[in-house]
Motif scaffolding. Structure first.
Motif, PDB file in Angstrom:
ATOM      1  N   CYS A 510       0.829  -1.209   0.000  1.00 44.09           N
ATOM      2  CA  CYS A 510       0.000   0.000   0.000  1.00 44.09           C
ATOM      3  C   CYS A 510       0.861   1.256   0.000  1.00 44.09           C
ATOM      4  O   CYS A 510       0.570   2.225  -0.710  1.00 44.09           O
ATOM      5  CB  CYS A 510      -0.935  -0.008   1.208  1.00 44.09           C
ATOM      6  N   LEU A 511       1.939   1.231   0.782  1.00 42.48           N
ATOM      7  CA  LEU A 511       2.827   2.386   0.804  1.00 42.48           C
ATOM      8  C   LEU A 511       3.524   2.564  -0.538  1.00 42.48           C
ATOM      9  O   LEU A 511       3.796   3.693  -0.954  1.00 42.48           O
ATOM     10  CB  LEU A 511       3.854   2.225   1.919  1.00 42.48           C
ATOM     11  N   ALA A 512       3.826   1.475  -1.213  1.00 44.05           N
ATOM     12  CA  ALA A 512       4.449   1.578  -2.530  1.00 44.05           C
ATOM     13  C   ALA A 512       3.507   2.261  -3.519  1.00 44.05           C
ATOM     14  O   ALA A 512       3.925   3.128  -4.298  1.00 44.05           O
ATOM     15  CB  ALA A 512       4.838   0.194  -3.043  1.00 44.05           C
ATOM     16  N   ALA A 513       2.231   1.876  -3.504  1.00 42.98           N
ATOM     17  CA  ALA A 513       1.257   2.524  -4.390  1.00 42.98           C
ATOM     18  C   ALA A 513       1.122   3.999  -4.052  1.00 42.98           C
ATOM     19  O   ALA A 513       1.073   4.859  -4.948  1.00 42.98           O
ATOM     20  CB  ALA A 513      -0.096   1.821  -4.268  1.00 42.98           C
ATOM     21  N   LEU A 514       1.067   4.309  -2.747  1.00 42.00           N
ATOM     22  CA  LEU A 514       0.954   5.705  -2.340  1.00 42.00           C
ATOM     23  C   LEU A 514       2.202   6.484  -2.735  1.00 42.00           C
ATOM     24  O   LEU A 514       2.120   7.626  -3.208  1.00 42.00           O
ATOM     25  CB  LEU A 514       0.733   5.782  -0.828  1.00 42.00           C
ATOM     26  N   GLY A 515       3.388   5.872  -2.550  1.00 43.97           N
ATOM     27  CA  GLY A 515       4.614   6.548  -2.938  1.00 43.97           C
ATOM     28  C   GLY A 515       4.703   6.785  -4.434  1.00 43.97           C
ATOM     29  O   GLY A 515       5.158   7.841  -4.880  1.00 43.97           O
ATOM     30  N   ALA A 516       4.253   5.810  -5.237  1.00 43.10           N
ATOM     31  CA  ALA A 516       4.263   5.989  -6.691  1.00 43.10           C
ATOM     32  C   ALA A 516       3.342   7.130  -7.103  1.00 43.10           C
ATOM     33  O   ALA A 516       3.691   7.956  -7.960  1.00 43.10           O
ATOM     34  CB  ALA A 516       3.842   4.691  -7.374  1.00 43.10           C
ATOM     35  N   MET A 517       2.167   7.181  -6.485  1.00 43.28           N
ATOM     36  CA  MET A 517       1.251   8.282  -6.779  1.00 43.28           C
ATOM     37  C   MET A 517       1.817   9.619  -6.301  1.00 43.28           C
ATOM     38  O   MET A 517       1.599  10.661  -6.938  1.00 43.28           O
ATOM     39  CB  MET A 517      -0.095   8.023  -6.114  1.00 43.28           C
ATOM     40  N   ALA A 518       2.556   9.592  -5.186  1.00 46.06           N
ATOM     41  CA  ALA A 518       3.159  10.823  -4.690  1.00 46.06           C
ATOM     42  C   ALA A 518       4.216  11.337  -5.664  1.00 46.06           C
ATOM     43  O   ALA A 518       4.286  12.543  -5.944  1.00 46.06           O
ATOM     44  CB  ALA A 518       3.780  10.576  -3.312  1.00 46.06           C
ATOM     45  N   VAL A 519       5.038  10.421  -6.196  1.00 47.19           N
ATOM     46  CA  VAL A 519       6.034  10.837  -7.183  1.00 47.19           C
ATOM     47  C   VAL A 519       5.344  11.375  -8.429  1.00 47.19           C
ATOM     48  O   VAL A 519       5.747  12.413  -8.981  1.00 47.19           O
ATOM     49  CB  VAL A 519       6.955   9.654  -7.529  1.00 47.19           C
ATOM     50  N   ALA A 520       4.298  10.689  -8.878  1.00 46.02           N
ATOM     51  CA  ALA A 520       3.559  11.164 -10.055  1.00 46.02           C
ATOM     52  C   ALA A 520       2.949  12.536  -9.791  1.00 46.02           C
ATOM     53  O   ALA A 520       2.987  13.429 -10.659  1.00 46.02           O
ATOM     54  CB  ALA A 520       2.473  10.155 -10.429  1.00 46.02           C
ATOM     55  N   ALA A 521       2.371  12.732  -8.605  1.00 47.67           N
ATOM     56  CA  ALA A 521       1.776  14.025  -8.279  1.00 47.67           C
ATOM     57  C   ALA A 521       2.830  15.122  -8.249  1.00 47.67           C
ATOM     58  O   ALA A 521       2.596  16.249  -8.725  1.00 47.67           O
ATOM     59  CB  ALA A 521       1.055  13.936  -6.928  1.00 47.67           C
ATOM     60  N   ALA A 522       4.009  14.824  -7.690  1.00 44.64           N
ATOM     61  CA  ALA A 522       5.074  15.827  -7.658  1.00 44.64           C
ATOM     62  C   ALA A 522       5.531  16.190  -9.065  1.00 44.64           C
ATOM     63  O   ALA A 522       5.810  17.357  -9.362  1.00 44.64           O
ATOM     64  CB  ALA A 522       6.252  15.305  -6.831  1.00 44.64           C
ATOM     65  N   LEU A 523       5.592  15.203  -9.957  1.00 47.25           N
ATOM     66  CA  LEU A 523       5.985  15.487 -11.342  1.00 47.25           C
ATOM     67  C   LEU A 523       4.932  16.318 -12.058  1.00 47.25           C
ATOM     68  O   LEU A 523       5.262  17.228 -12.840  1.00 47.25           O
ATOM     69  CB  LEU A 523       6.233  14.176 -12.088  1.00 47.25           C
ATOM     70  N   VAL A 524       3.653  16.034 -11.798  1.00 45.00           N
ATOM     71  CA  VAL A 524       2.588  16.845 -12.406  1.00 45.00           C
ATOM     72  C   VAL A 524       2.647  18.273 -11.882  1.00 45.00           C
ATOM     73  O   VAL A 524       2.510  19.243 -12.644  1.00 45.00           O
ATOM     74  CB  VAL A 524       1.216  16.203 -12.124  1.00 45.00           C
TER      75      VAL A 524
END
Length: 845
Positions: A510-524
């Motif tokens: 779950c943390l991996a999915a959240l971290g991936a979305m966090a990286v994607a959000a930071a890039l956006v």
């Protein structure tokens, strides 16, 4: 005088020494007011194994100041990420080869990216405070009666108030810089006077057993100075910029003040650029590093002059801008307008964070692909998230930092400007467009991911997948109580506890999915900011609504999710503020908040200098010195580490010499060493380090206790030969002992008349929870204990007595009340020899 000592080391939340020793009358026997050793008060003629408690909780949990460090959580996560970099895995076939050039280059690039990310987050914090105090309060609120005038009459209205509202607003970011300077300068020193201290910079040779690893680094104070000087320089640039540019209602500076402000602007820009360059290099440039043994906050004179120059330029810009600079001519009731410069600054920060995340991702990927031996690790010890933990943690840190910033700004704009209504008296306060972008991303991407992760955990809890080798939890529970008829209600309670304990093995996904979305959000966010940073591409206010929201259903969709994200961020900001205020009055709440820093502040300051004072050095080196003192004259020491204390004990054992380790044994319980620490920090407490500690350094004198009902701790010294670690595995399933070269460990159950029960899997012992279900004479029914009170289990004393016997003979016997007798110890040892669980050369009884 030689004696046998059991030293109990607590975990997070600062367990009192009375609870550790299970007594009420204690006395301090060593240490000071921060790292303390306690014993039970005994009569002089009593002969027994001495039981001590090592209490280090005063360095972390319980302080009001440490509770307020909660707002600095992104800084702690960035610092933690620096210790999770993957390293070449050591194998049993031979010594580790020197890392290849691509690996070394990728490691250096990762550390540079993390240090610069830490700098960006520090600038973001001070920049957010400057925007709120200067733009929202001093400008947008100070010049109009729409901003709660009955509560803030001192802000003033009109032209006359701006000359003092500006320095008042500028005082807030300056105060934050000063407060961070004071709070982050605290350390828990341990090196002796005159000790030459090397840098604690993590490299290929760093390990927990190196005393220099724990010493204060001469680069920490320098990095702190660079962070805060750069942040103050950015605020100086903003004040100079907004004073020389006109907006509706603000007349800019003219004449000599205009020229002087621009000169000071470029001086501040040069200071910020130099701070960024030195931060990337990671060491003092143009000056010799100071010896921090005497003063951990010492910095070279050149950089002291740089700090003084930064403050001088800041004060000069504020004075000139306030007295001879711009003038406010806005009429009361007019629609508020943002000051220039803040939008560009936030956009540049977001772009910088996104670019650094890209660099970190690329370098992290090279490390994962080029580091040899990672696939040879046993599955339970393989790197968390495939070795991408630094990128995941960095993405989470950026997400939290931008979320905190947007949340506080949105909440204050709601409180001050009433943005829902537009009248002559109530006007909306304008915020940077990126704040709305952050709110939208939280609503569209992150909240659904969080909800989905919560549903997956709940589903895993309610309907566990048994797998090919699994069995129903109820049947597996009854195997641990073969001689007792368990009531259905009791089985249900244990079943719930076991299900809760299994969730920790699913949480990393779950943390991996959240971290991936966090990286994607930071890039956006960086992409949105990057378009506006480029000259000629400034989108201006309203671009998000005009180009993304548009009209109709699309506008309703994005408006809904922006509102959800805004309320989530507002709740986050309000919740943190509430916790901080309540912490002043509630010691128990301060203790719970301090648990976060118990986990983050163990490691030295590496990639971010503004974190709570690390306690790891003080705790580890104090415990190591206590081991040396008690084993110097032939004494025996059994270290007993619970939860986070198990990591402290492992590091302390690694720090002492071979002679001292020969008289030392270790028992850990409720430990996260396998499923969390070994996977997150493979270079420091990875599989090879733990296996070498068990087999070579301690010669098999290490036992780990676990309960399947423990929601935090688990097995450490053995793992299933096939499949994941899971209580649904039958008792006949094959397990492998760490460092045994794949050799299977037999499983056997030991019971005794005093109510002790344990399942031995090599050096790994499973305890029942509750240990007794049916009450009998002398054996009362036990409650469910979960993660706590391993000392209360009757089998605990058996394990400690076994380890004492493994160290060697000693005149003193273990006669503490509730302990096992020598006959029971001999029975257990004979059973272990029969099952070939003792290492060669173990002493006879």
């Amino acid at each position: 005088m030689a004696e046998s000592v059991e030293i109990r080391v607590h975990g997070v939340s600062g367990t009192p020494p009375e609870s550790l020793l299970e007594i009420h009358e204690i006395r301090q026997v060593d240490g000071d007011d921060t790292a303390r050793f306690f014993r039970e008060r005994r009569l002089p003629h009593e002969e027994s194994v001495q039981c001590e408690a090592f209490h280090w909780g005063t360095m972390t949990s319980g302080s009001v100041a440490k509770a307020l460090w909660l707002l600095m959580a992104p800084f702690g996560v960035i610092n933690l990420a620096g210790f999770t970099l993957p390293a070449p895995a050591k194998t049993d076939s031979g010594p580790t080869r020197r890392p290849t050039r691509p690996v070394r280059a990728a490691r250096r690039a990762s550390l540079v990216a993390l240090r610069l990310l830490g700098l960006v987050l520090t600038i973001l914090l001070v920049l957010a405070v400057a925007f709120i105090s200067i733009d929202l309060f001093a400008w947008q609120c100070g010049g109009t009666p729409a901003c709660l005038p009955e509560k803030m009459p001192a802000l003033g209205v009109g032209q006359s108030g701006w000359h003092w509202r500006l320095p008042l607003g500028a005082a807030f970011p300056a105060a934050v810089v000063g407060a961070l300077t004071v709070f982050s300068a605290q350390v828990h020193l341990h090196p002796a006077p005159g000790t030459v201290v090397k840098s604690a910079e993590a490299d290929a040779t760093a390990h927990l057993g190196d005393a220099h690893f724990w010493s204060p680094s001469p680069r920490t104070a320098l990095l702190r100075l660079l962070h805060l000087s750069a942040a103050l320089a950015v605020v100086t640039m903003l004040i100079a910029h907004l004073t020389t540019h006109s907006v509706a209602g603000l007349i800019p500076a003219r004449g000599w003040s205009y020229t002087t402000l621009w000169v000071l602007f470029w001086v501040a820009a040069g200071i910020a650029a130099w701070c960024g360059l030195v931060t990337a290099i990671g060491r003092a440039v143009g000056a010799k590093e100071k010896d921090v043994a005497a003063d951990p906050n010492a910095v070279p004179a050149l950089y002291q002059a740089l700090r003084a120059l930064t403050w001088l330029v800041f004060v000069g810009v504020v004075v000139i801008a306030s007295v001879w600079g711009s003038r406010a001519g806005r009429r009361p009731g007019r629609h508020s307008t943002r000051l220039t410069g803040f939008d560009w600054a936030f956009q540049a920060v977001y772009v910088g964070a996104a670019l650094l995340l890209v660099v970190l991702l690329f370098a992290n990927l090279v490390l994962c692909l080029r580091c040899s031996g990672r696939r040879s690790l046993p599955k339970p010890f393989r790197w968390m998230w495939g070795g991408m933990a630094p990128s995941v943690l960095a993405g989470l840190a950026v997400l939290l930092a931008t979320g905190f910033t947007s949340g506080f700004a949105i909440q204050l704009s709601r409180l001050l400007g009433h943005p829902e209504t537009v009248t002559d008296r109530n006007q909306p306060l304008e915020l940077p467009e990126l704040f709305h972008t952050t709110a939208l991303l939280w609503g569209v991407i992150l909240l659904p991911v969080i909800l989905l992760a919560a549903l997956c955990l709940a589903g895993r809890y309610q309907w566990p997948r048994l797998g090919r080798l699994g069995m129903p939890l109820g049947d597996r529970i009854r195997q641990d109580y073969p001689d007792e008829q368990l009531p259905r209600r009791t089985v249900g309670r244990i079943d719930v506890a076991w299900r809760r304990g299994r969730l920790k093995y699913r949480l990393p996904h779950c943390l991996a999915a959240l971290g991936a979305m966090a990286v994607a959000a930071a890039l956006v966010q960086g992409a949105f900011g990057g378009k506006a940073v480029l000259p000629g591409f400034d989108t201006g206010p309203g671009w998000l609504h005009d180009n993304i929201y548009r009209e109709g259903t699309q506008r309703q969709f994005f408006t809904l999710f922006e509102g959800i994200g805004a309320w989530a961020l507002t709740g986050l900001a309000a919740g943190l503020a509430f916790i901080g205020m309540r912490a002043f009055k509630s010691p128990s709440l301060r203790r719970q908040v301090g648990i976060l820093w118990d986990l983050l502040a163990f490691w030295p300051r590496l990639t971010h200098p503004i974190v709570p004072p690390p306690y790891g050095a003080r705790a580890v080196l104090a415990l190591a010195q206590r081991i040396r003192d008690k084993t110097r004259h032939g004494g025996r020491v059994v270290l007993s580490g619970h939860s986070q204390g198990s990591l402290i004990c492992v590091a302390a054992v690694l720090c002492v010499g071979e002679t001292n380790r020969g008289r030392t044994a270790l028992v850990t319980h409720g430990s996260q060493l396998m499923f969390a620490y070994a996977r997150l920090f493979p270079e420091y407490v990875g599989h090879t380090t733990l296996a070498d500690l068990y087999t070579e350094k301690l010669g098999g004198r290490w036992r780990n206790l676990h309960r399947w009902s423990d929601p935090i701790g688990g097995p450490v010294l053995a793992y299933p030969a096939t499949g994941p670690v899971d209580p649904v595995l039958p008792t006949t399933a094959a397990w492998t002992v760490i460092g045994a070269g794949g050799e299977a460990a037999p499983s056997s159950v030991h019971t005794d008349a005093d109510g002790s029960w344990l399942r031995r899997i090599g050096p790994e012992y499973q305890l029942r929870d509750p240990c007794n279900v049916i009450a009998a004479d002398g054996r009362p029914a036990s409650p469910l204990l979960g993660h706590s009170s391993y000392y209360c289990d009757p089998a605990y004393d058996l394990v400690v007595a076994e380890l004492l016997d493994l160290i060697g003979s000693h005149p003193a016997g273990r006669t503490r009340s509730g302990s096992s007798s020598g006959r029971i110890r001999r029975t257990l040892l004979r059973a272990m020899r029969r099952d070939r669980l003792l290492p060669p050369g173990a002493p006879e009884v």
